[in-house]
Write an enzyme that holds these catalytic residues in place. Sequence first.
Site, short mmCIF file in Angstrom:
data_model
loop_
_atom_site.label_atom_id
_atom_site.label_comp_id
_atom_site.label_asym_id
_atom_site.label_seq_id
_atom_site.Cartn_x
_atom_site.Cartn_y
_atom_site.Cartn_z
N THR A 158 18.48 98.13 30.23
CA THR A 158 19.58 96.60 31.58
C THR A 158 20.45 95.80 30.31
O THR A 158 21.18 96.15 29.87
CB THR A 158 18.21 96.35 32.08
N THR A 195 5.35 96.41 29.81
CA THR A 195 6.63 94.79 29.42
C THR A 195 7.19 96.22 30.28
O THR A 195 8.60 96.73 29.38
CB THR A 195 6.54 94.39 28.43
#
Lengths: 413, 413
Positions: A158, A195
């Site tokens: 992203t 994460t």
Amino acid sequence: MSSKISPLAPKSYAKLPPIEGLRIATAEAGIKYKGRTDLLVMLFAEATEIAGVFTRSKCPSAAVDFCRANLAGGKARALVVNSGNANAFTGRKGRESTRITAEAAARAAGCSEAEVFLASTGVIGEPLDAGRFAHLLGDMAVSARPDRWPDAGTAIMTTDTFPKYATATVELGGVAVTINGIAKGAGMIAPDMATMLSFVATDAPIAAPVLQSLLSAGTAKSFNAVTVDSDTSTSDTLLLFATGAAARRGAERVVDAGDARLAPFKRALNRVLHSLALQVVRDGEGARKQIEVTVTGAKSSRSAKRVALSIANSPLVKTAIAGEDANWGRVVMAVGKAGEPAERDLLSIWFGDTRVAHQGERDPDYSEAATSAYMKNEEIAIRADLGLGNGKATVWTCDLTKEYVEINGDYRS
Amino acid sequence: MSSKISPLAPKSYAKLPPIEGLRIATAEAGIKYKGRTDLLVMLFAEATEIAGVFTRSKCPSAAVDFCRANLAGGKARALVVNSGNANAFTGRKGRESTRITAEAAARAAGCSEAEVFLASTGVIGEPLDAGRFAHLLGDMAVSARPDRWPDAGTAIMTTDTFPKYATATVELGGVAVTINGIAKGAGMIAPDMATMLSFVATDAPIAAPVLQSLLSAGTAKSFNAVTVDSDTSTSDTLLLFATGAAARRGAERVVDAGDARLAPFKRALNRVLHSLALQVVRDGEGARKQIEVTVTGAKSSRSAKRVALSIANSPLVKTAIAGEDANWGRVVMAVGKAGEPAERDLLSIWFGDTRVAHQGERDPDYSEAATSAYMKNEEIAIRADLGLGNGKATVWTCDLTKEYVEINGDYRS
């Protein structure tokens, strides 16, 4: 995917060999991004076993809910990951989206929906229209190939500025097995489970409960020991797949977590997890420096980790390091606010090898010039010794720069 | 003291009338800053009573240690405050510095050292040389005047861009009494006791134990409900002085915290504390917007406050607001990570009066255009309803801008 690559990016990317029993395809589904891949499919051989750890957020994404339900089965045949939309806080529509995706993936892979795993990353709260990509899965399953790890790493990005790869080859009971992993991170990174997204695979024949115990243990000192901004994602997902294909080359199946043959595998897995977690930190949004925070002398290792995270998450510590300022007074502040046992007059602090504070005051031998020179480094190590016990922990973070604010001030728009 | 004044500064400063029994002097001691005052002395009439709350940091400053020890006596004759150096983490030298200052202040005020209170704000870890200013205290005590409140507010500033004043006049048992307060803040602001430094004084005749109970209660919804950066200072000090001079005008001494005559005084004190705390937020380092976060429907008010702080301290929420982005997905994230009871599918979120999310998904009636227009405001209100119980809390913070990073990347040098 930012155009400016992190200065902490690896000089060259790890080359991931194929994992027997695992094929990869990516596609441009146009979910949010244009002109780049945003859809990843991994297909696994029959009898592939799986372990996973997920966000501890009370508001998990629909994909996390979906994976949690399927994890109990311990078997995986397909993984579908999209970037650009997190399918989080999307209510009934979110569940509908995972259902449609899983149905299409099961059809494409010729498996049950209980053997499908899903992950989504991107904006929270926007409904994810599975119709944009579910129809692509059939062709992707046909064209998938084992040598597409580099494509897998880029499709899940992203705001990452570089893809994250790690690989290790190790002997398991006399047979060479491989462990490959990819990850994506960047922001909303805090150590309360894997994460954001990371996928690790091996050809080792290891039973799901054993995989799970290896993964849970390995996460504590890797993904759960890194933080970018203290903000825990709704979507954190770390999945470990074992195709078992090495059994055909003579590797015996491991069904007991106490099996002595596991030791080198465990170390190699931990290296892969650690490498991926560190790459996430090194690609923290706006990061220019990697910071390692070690706390020693705490009452317990749990207490040490809390103090280490208090330092690593302190905006004042992180901005000081961005400014290359050895402002150890802010480390004192962060120790003091952690809410853990600490005695000001027993506290000592190091920047690199230089002890800057000792037993409650500035070290008389401390050289400001030497410490200032050290702060120019790309990797900064801070150590705080509490002088109370034997508890010890290390966590990793990055500095807090204007670029973090810039990236996050207009991410959604 | 920055040259650029916060856009959230008050249009005009409150005018603080003299408090009978209280005199003020300031001086340029050149402790760190040049060309500005950095030393404040307040002198109190005999029998002035005092209450205080302090940082909960495990690494408190020498001045905090000193004040805590004297607070038990309940009497105050002199307050000495310096800016530019926090006298924190300064070990034996720090204690020596408070001793020298208290001795000089006691001599100047003609009182015992047990009636002296000290506060220091600025860099942590640098020894504070009391020799720089102790010799000034005698002359300051002579020249001190009751009408110098404006000078008091500016002398204690560090990275503050405006001085913080508040005042209220209220009847106590039929006699008008005044409450004045000043504060300084800017960075290292988190709600775990008074935020950096604040000094409040009244001429009301109120016994120290009653003052203490009023102050502790008032702090919870003022200074302990604001956060700039989640970093709790080593030096937080809030002192409340009551000279009792209004007794000469017929005000009867209050010795019981349950005394009905206290009610209007208590409300006025709370208004003063709230005003000062909000001014600290509005002068948060780099702040351009004030953010009010209200959590309703939590299991308890304690739980509501934790969730509210999780939202208010989230770098991603704060940067989104800096970017004027109604990114409510990050509010979902912050609710989810708070570690408090929450149910995704019961959660509703408002920006101002617009409900953006309802029962676990985007509100179908939500207008992006209206919300985007709202985000241009200087004051942003966020509400999250957890739908679980009656717990409620409000906290205040500011946005996280590039200026915060800039200010804190080179504060020490």
